[in-house]
Design a protein around this motif. Structure first.
Motif, PDB file in Angstrom:
ATOM      1  N   GLU A   1       0.837  -1.202   0.000  1.00 39.66           N
ATOM      2  CA  GLU A   1       0.000   0.000   0.000  1.00 39.66           C
ATOM      3  C   GLU A   1       0.881   1.264   0.000  1.00 39.66           C
ATOM      4  O   GLU A   1       0.640   2.207  -0.746  1.00 39.66           O
ATOM      5  CB  GLU A   1      -0.879  -0.017   1.245  1.00 39.66           C
ATOM      6  CG  GLU A   1      -2.220   0.660   1.051  1.00 39.66           C
ATOM      7  CD  GLU A   1      -3.090   0.413   2.274  1.00 39.66           C
ATOM      8  OE1 GLU A   1      -3.398   1.385   2.970  1.00 39.66           O
ATOM      9  OE2 GLU A   1      -3.407  -0.773   2.545  1.00 39.66           O
ATOM     10  N   LEU A   2       1.933   1.222   0.845  1.00 37.67           N
ATOM     11  CA  LEU A   2       2.849   2.360   0.898  1.00 37.67           C
ATOM     12  C   LEU A   2       3.680   2.464  -0.378  1.00 37.67           C
ATOM     13  O   LEU A   2       3.957   3.559  -0.872  1.00 37.67           O
ATOM     14  CB  LEU A   2       3.778   2.248   2.109  1.00 37.67           C
ATOM     15  CG  LEU A   2       3.123   2.462   3.478  1.00 37.67           C
ATOM     16  CD1 LEU A   2       4.129   2.229   4.595  1.00 37.67           C
ATOM     17  CD2 LEU A   2       2.541   3.864   3.577  1.00 37.67           C
ATOM     18  N   GLU A   3       4.094   1.313  -0.936  1.00 36.30           N
ATOM     19  CA  GLU A   3       4.867   1.330  -2.179  1.00 36.30           C
ATOM     20  C   GLU A   3       4.039   1.943  -3.306  1.00 36.30           C
ATOM     21  O   GLU A   3       4.560   2.625  -4.188  1.00 36.30           O
ATOM     22  CB  GLU A   3       5.310  -0.083  -2.585  1.00 36.30           C
ATOM     23  CG  GLU A   3       6.256  -0.775  -1.610  1.00 36.30           C
ATOM     24  CD  GLU A   3       7.667  -0.194  -1.601  1.00 36.30           C
ATOM     25  OE1 GLU A   3       8.069   0.416  -2.616  1.00 36.30           O
ATOM     26  OE2 GLU A   3       8.357  -0.334  -0.571  1.00 36.30           O
ATOM     27  N   ALA A   4       2.752   1.686  -3.259  1.00 37.88           N
ATOM     28  CA  ALA A   4       1.865   2.267  -4.275  1.00 37.88           C
ATOM     29  C   ALA A   4       1.732   3.762  -4.056  1.00 37.88           C
ATOM     30  O   ALA A   4       1.770   4.553  -4.994  1.00 37.88           O
ATOM     31  CB  ALA A   4       0.496   1.589  -4.215  1.00 37.88           C
ATOM     32  N   LYS A   5       1.628   4.126  -2.772  1.00 38.34           N
ATOM     33  CA  LYS A   5       1.405   5.535  -2.448  1.00 38.34           C
ATOM     34  C   LYS A   5       2.611   6.388  -2.852  1.00 38.34           C
ATOM     35  O   LYS A   5       2.458   7.457  -3.441  1.00 38.34           O
ATOM     36  CB  LYS A   5       1.138   5.663  -0.954  1.00 38.34           C
ATOM     37  CG  LYS A   5       0.820   7.082  -0.516  1.00 38.34           C
ATOM     38  CD  LYS A   5       0.369   7.094   0.939  1.00 38.34           C
ATOM     39  CE  LYS A   5       0.209   8.520   1.452  1.00 38.34           C
ATOM     40  NZ  LYS A   5       0.076   8.538   2.928  1.00 38.34           N
ATOM     41  N   TYR A   6       3.821   5.901  -2.524  1.00 40.07           N
ATOM     42  CA  TYR A   6       4.997   6.746  -2.758  1.00 40.07           C
ATOM     43  C   TYR A   6       5.767   6.402  -4.034  1.00 40.07           C
ATOM     44  O   TYR A   6       6.481   7.230  -4.563  1.00 40.07           O
ATOM     45  CB  TYR A   6       5.932   6.682  -1.548  1.00 40.07           C
ATOM     46  CG  TYR A   6       5.307   7.303  -0.330  1.00 40.07           C
ATOM     47  CD1 TYR A   6       5.120   8.685  -0.264  1.00 40.07           C
ATOM     48  CD2 TYR A   6       4.856   6.518   0.723  1.00 40.07           C
ATOM     49  CE1 TYR A   6       4.519   9.263   0.836  1.00 40.07           C
ATOM     50  CE2 TYR A   6       4.262   7.088   1.829  1.00 40.07           C
ATOM     51  CZ  TYR A   6       4.089   8.470   1.887  1.00 40.07           C
ATOM     52  OH  TYR A   6       3.489   9.044   2.964  1.00 40.07           O
ATOM     53  N   PHE A   7       5.685   5.154  -4.489  1.00 43.15           N
ATOM     54  CA  PHE A   7       6.489   4.781  -5.660  1.00 43.15           C
ATOM     55  C   PHE A   7       5.636   4.228  -6.804  1.00 43.15           C
ATOM     56  O   PHE A   7       6.153   3.623  -7.730  1.00 43.15           O
ATOM     57  CB  PHE A   7       7.570   3.776  -5.261  1.00 43.15           C
ATOM     58  CG  PHE A   7       8.555   4.353  -4.274  1.00 43.15           C
ATOM     59  CD1 PHE A   7       9.380   5.396  -4.649  1.00 43.15           C
ATOM     60  CD2 PHE A   7       8.627   3.867  -2.982  1.00 43.15           C
ATOM     61  CE1 PHE A   7      10.278   5.944  -3.739  1.00 43.15           C
ATOM     62  CE2 PHE A   7       9.519   4.416  -2.066  1.00 43.15           C
ATOM     63  CZ  PHE A   7      10.351   5.459  -2.444  1.00 43.15           C
ATOM     64  N   GLN A   8       4.325   4.430  -6.713  1.00 43.43           N
ATOM     65  CA  GLN A   8       3.404   4.074  -7.800  1.00 43.43           C
ATOM     66  C   GLN A   8       3.539   2.624  -8.266  1.00 43.43           C
ATOM     67  O   GLN A   8       3.472   2.333  -9.450  1.00 43.43           O
ATOM     68  CB  GLN A   8       3.592   5.014  -9.006  1.00 43.43           C
ATOM     69  CG  GLN A   8       3.137   6.437  -8.776  1.00 43.43           C
ATOM     70  CD  GLN A   8       4.100   7.204  -7.882  1.00 43.43           C
ATOM     71  OE1 GLN A   8       5.311   7.153  -8.077  1.00 43.43           O
ATOM     72  NE2 GLN A   8       3.579   7.885  -6.877  1.00 43.43           N
ATOM     73  N   LEU A   9       3.737   1.707  -7.318  1.00 45.30           N
ATOM     74  CA  LEU A   9       3.848   0.300  -7.698  1.00 45.30           C
ATOM     75  C   LEU A   9       2.585  -0.163  -8.429  1.00 45.30           C
ATOM     76  O   LEU A   9       2.649  -0.931  -9.388  1.00 45.30           O
ATOM     77  CB  LEU A   9       4.085  -0.563  -6.436  1.00 45.30           C
ATOM     78  CG  LEU A   9       4.314  -2.046  -6.662  1.00 45.30           C
ATOM     79  CD1 LEU A   9       5.513  -2.286  -7.565  1.00 45.30           C
ATOM     80  CD2 LEU A   9       4.490  -2.783  -5.335  1.00 45.30           C
ATOM     81  N   ASN A  10       1.435   0.379  -8.012  1.00 44.34           N
ATOM     82  CA  ASN A  10       0.160  -0.009  -8.635  1.00 44.34           C
ATOM     83  C   ASN A  10       0.117   0.323 -10.122  1.00 44.34           C
ATOM     84  O   ASN A  10      -0.488  -0.380 -10.918  1.00 44.34           O
ATOM     85  CB  ASN A  10      -1.000   0.649  -7.898  1.00 44.34           C
ATOM     86  CG  ASN A  10      -0.810   2.152  -7.747  1.00 44.34           C
ATOM     87  OD1 ASN A  10       0.339   2.631  -7.701  1.00 44.34           O
ATOM     88  ND2 ASN A  10      -1.892   2.898  -7.691  1.00 44.34           N
TER      89      ASN A  10
END
Ligand SMILES: Nc1ncnc2c1ncn2[C@@H]1O[C@H](COP(=O)(O)OP(=O)(O)O)[C@@H](O)[C@H]1O
Ligand SMILES: [Mg+2]
Lengths: 227, 406
Positions: free
Chosen positions: B121-130
């Motif tokens: 969730e955090l990786e998506a939030k800060y590094f756009q993993l999603n």
């Protein structure tokens, strides 16, 4: 007390191996209120003598005293300041700052003396009126005739209320009408305001108007007569 | 009045002033555009590499960066962690656990892989993993699956819903073997990463490797990426023991900076030559101008203008002239730089492919960093003021008699 006094004043130039005695052992006194011309052939040392008296050149020997002040002892910056306060200059040509109007040129001297704007303005107008240029005050030098330019230069020379005015061949580039006009103005200022004029010339019309004639040749005074 | 004289003096020789002015403006325009492009490109390259790898700053177990192994992972002190999160320069902390393992599927041989245990969730939030997801979803504590890089998925012939086997070593020699469903496939751009990376939920990887509560690093998300050194100094006061380290991206990837600096040096060499040429041009103008004005300077000195005031006037003249050029160049450069800042040049062909491989977007955005304008405007002004010392020296040496003699 003399306004100008020189003693054994000499200026020697080196020209290759030979020495030129441009001014040679000159003793001269000029009193307040004089209207004096230094005359002599070209190369006789007139300009050099005036430059020494005006503190523009340094004597090789002898002394120059202006109103009791031995100016040959002054340092460069003191000399510049002394010239600003005590001597008015009119040169043969290129007298004026080309980017300033006649009025600004006259004001400029007073600006260098840190006078207030209102004082500068009123005195500049007064002086330009005295030299007959009230209509030309806002013109730049390039828009004025040679004679008019020299009249502005006279007005500027007087702006600082100097002890005397030095003029090196002020009419050399002028036609006879302009020469007459300029001489009239200088003469009137001399008579009415008591301004001391010391000028060099080899123009007969100017010589005729002078009240004292100092004749130099080879850097020496050959004759000195009051009319 | 001195300023008035200086200003009017500029227009005495309109043609010459115009040439000087335009050459200053042109040089500055060129310098700014060039630096704007370079800086913009570097910023973009830096941030895409940093975002794809380490982040701007990390809190790691002592010595982890030199020898990246699971055994050097660390257990972040919860009190210190709270203090870091409370620091005004820190937005967030992202725990990551990384390890290597062999990966296998039912229908092919094994491949080496790089395991990343993350809080998705955090990786998506800060590094756009999603945004990198091609199919499926991100791993979390509920779905208990793995997200595969697309190149790896292809090599292992795995698709969504298939099962992947992990055979590896855990913390301090424990074995770490497990079976996971593939729940997502992502395109990681960078060719090496895309052939080897497996994302798991952090807790799951800790469980698998037996590294309970351990992380390789906490990625520190700073509020501003321009004050990392100050931030690091502050945080070092919180982490005052020897068991963990703080590293900025510059310390983790010095080779990235070296590469950019080498490239930048080439650009600066061109600018140096440009400034040299323009400098000679300005000097020529000053040389002519000073020679021309000598009789005039002689008169001014005679009537009693001090050398200081004359020097100041000539200084102002050169200063004003170059300032006009500088303003002109800056204003001309602004719209162009702004245009390409908001509409970056898209690279085509080989460059495009190459940048994509390294995980960068194939775009050349220009930088609008005011420092570029300030730096090069100042350089130009300093060059011209230094050159105008020639006039100042001339004025101080001037003898009125010689100056007026014709
Ligand atoms: N700066 C100088 N260097 C060398 N010789 C000079 C210099 N100034 C004047 N002279 C020489 O001194 C002599 C007097 O010159 P000058 O005072 O200009 O005469 P005038 O003004 O009467 O024509 C001339 O021979 C001239 O060549
Ligand atoms: Mg002469």
């Amino acid at each position: 007390m003399s306004v100008i006094e020189t003693k054994k004043l000499s200026r020697i130039y080196q020209d290759g191996d030979s020495l030129i005695h441009a001014v040679n052992q000159v003793d001269l006194q000029v009193e307040a209120g004089e209207f004096t011309a230094i005359i002599g052939p070209s190369g006789s040392g007139k300009t050099t003598l005036l430059n020494l008296i005006g503190g523009l050149d340094t004597p090789s020997e002898g002394t120059v005293t202006i109103e009791n002040k031995p100016i040959h002892q002054l340092k460069d910056s003191e000399l510049i300041n002394f010239r600003l306060k005590h001597i008015g200059f009119v040169f043969q040509a290129y007298n004026l700052i080309p980017v300033l109007s006649a009025q600004e040129n006259v004001e400029f001297i007073m600006l260098l003396q840190d006078q207030s704007k209102s004082a500068r303005e009123s005195r500049a107008k007064e002086l330009l009126k005295a030299v007959g240029l009230e209509q030309q005050m806002h013109k730049r030098p390039s828009e004025l005739s040679g004679g008019q330019q020299q009249r502005v230069a006279v007005a500027r020379a007087l702006a600082s209320k100097p002890s005397f005015v030095l003029a090196d061949e002020p009419t050399a580039n002028l036609d006879s009408k302009s020469t007459e006009d300029l001489l009239d103005i200088m003469h009137r200022l001399n008579k009415e305001e008591g301004i001391t004029f010391l000028f060099s010339t080899h123009d007969q019309r100017v010589i005729d108007r002078a009240e004292r004639l100092i004749y130099v040749e080879d850097g020496q005074i050959k004759s000195d007569e009051k009319k | 009045m001195l300023l008035k004289i200086a200003w009017r003096n500029i227009w005495r020789n309109k043609r010459r002033s115009f040439i000087t002015l335009t050459s200053v403006a042109f040089a500055l325009f060129f310098a700014i555009i060039m630096r704007s492009m370079q800086t913009g490109t570097y910023d973009q390259a830096y941030s895409s590499v940093i975002n794809a790898t380490t982040g701007y700053m990390q809190w790691q177990g002592e010595g982890y960066w030199d020898k990246q192994s699971l055994d050097r992972s660390f257990h972040p002190d919860s009190h210190q962690r709270k203090q870091i999160l409370a620091h005004e320069g820190v937005l967030d902390l992202l725990p990551r656990l990384e390890s290597f393992a062999l990966l296998a599927s039912n229908n092919s041989d094994t491949k080496p892989g790089f395991l990343k245990g993350v809080d998705a969730e955090l990786e998506a939030k800060y590094f756009q993993l999603n945004e990198k997801l091609l199919a499926g979803e991100l791993p979390n504590s509920q779905n208990n699956g793995v997200l595969l890089a697309s190149g790896l998925a292809e090599n292992l012939s795995l698709g969504l819903g298939d099962t992947m086997v992990i055979i590896g070593q855990g913390y301090h020699g424990m074995s770490a073997n497990g079976k996971y469903p593939v729940i997502g496939i992502a395109d990681l751009k960078n060719p090496i990463a895309n052939k080897s990376t497996v994302y798991l939920d952090l807790k799951e990887l800790q469980f698998l490797t037996g590294a309970y509560g351990q992380v390789s690093a906490e990625v520190i998300i700073p509020k501003s990426k321009d004050q990392l050194i100050e931030l690091k100094q502050d945080l070092a006061l919180i982490i005052d023991d020897e068991s963990s380290d703080l590293l900025t991206w510059q310390e983790m990837m010095p080779e990235l900076i070296e590469a950019m600096e080498a490239d930048s040096a080439g650009g600066l060499a061109i600018l140096f030559i440009l400034y040299l040429v323009i400098g000679f041009g300005i000097f020529g103008t000053i040389l002519m101008l000073t020679a021309e004005r000598k009789p005039e300077y002689g008169i001014l000195l005679s009537i009693g203008m001090s050398r200081g005031r004359m020097a100041l006037t000539s200084f102002m003249e050169t200063g004003l002239l170059s300032l006009l050029g500088i303003l002109g160049g800056s204003f001309l450069a602004w719209p162009l730089a702004a245009y390409y800042h908001y509409n970056p040049i898209e690279l085509g062909g080989d460059m495009d492919a190459m940048m994509e491989e390294y995980g960068m977007e194939p775009l050349l955005p220009f930088s609008l960093d005011g420092d570029i304008w300030l730096t090069h405007g100042s350089i130009m002004l300093i060059i011209s003021l230094l050159l105008s010392f020639y006039a100042v020296v001339t004025i101080y040496r001037l003898n009125p008699v010689n100056a007026m003699r014709r």
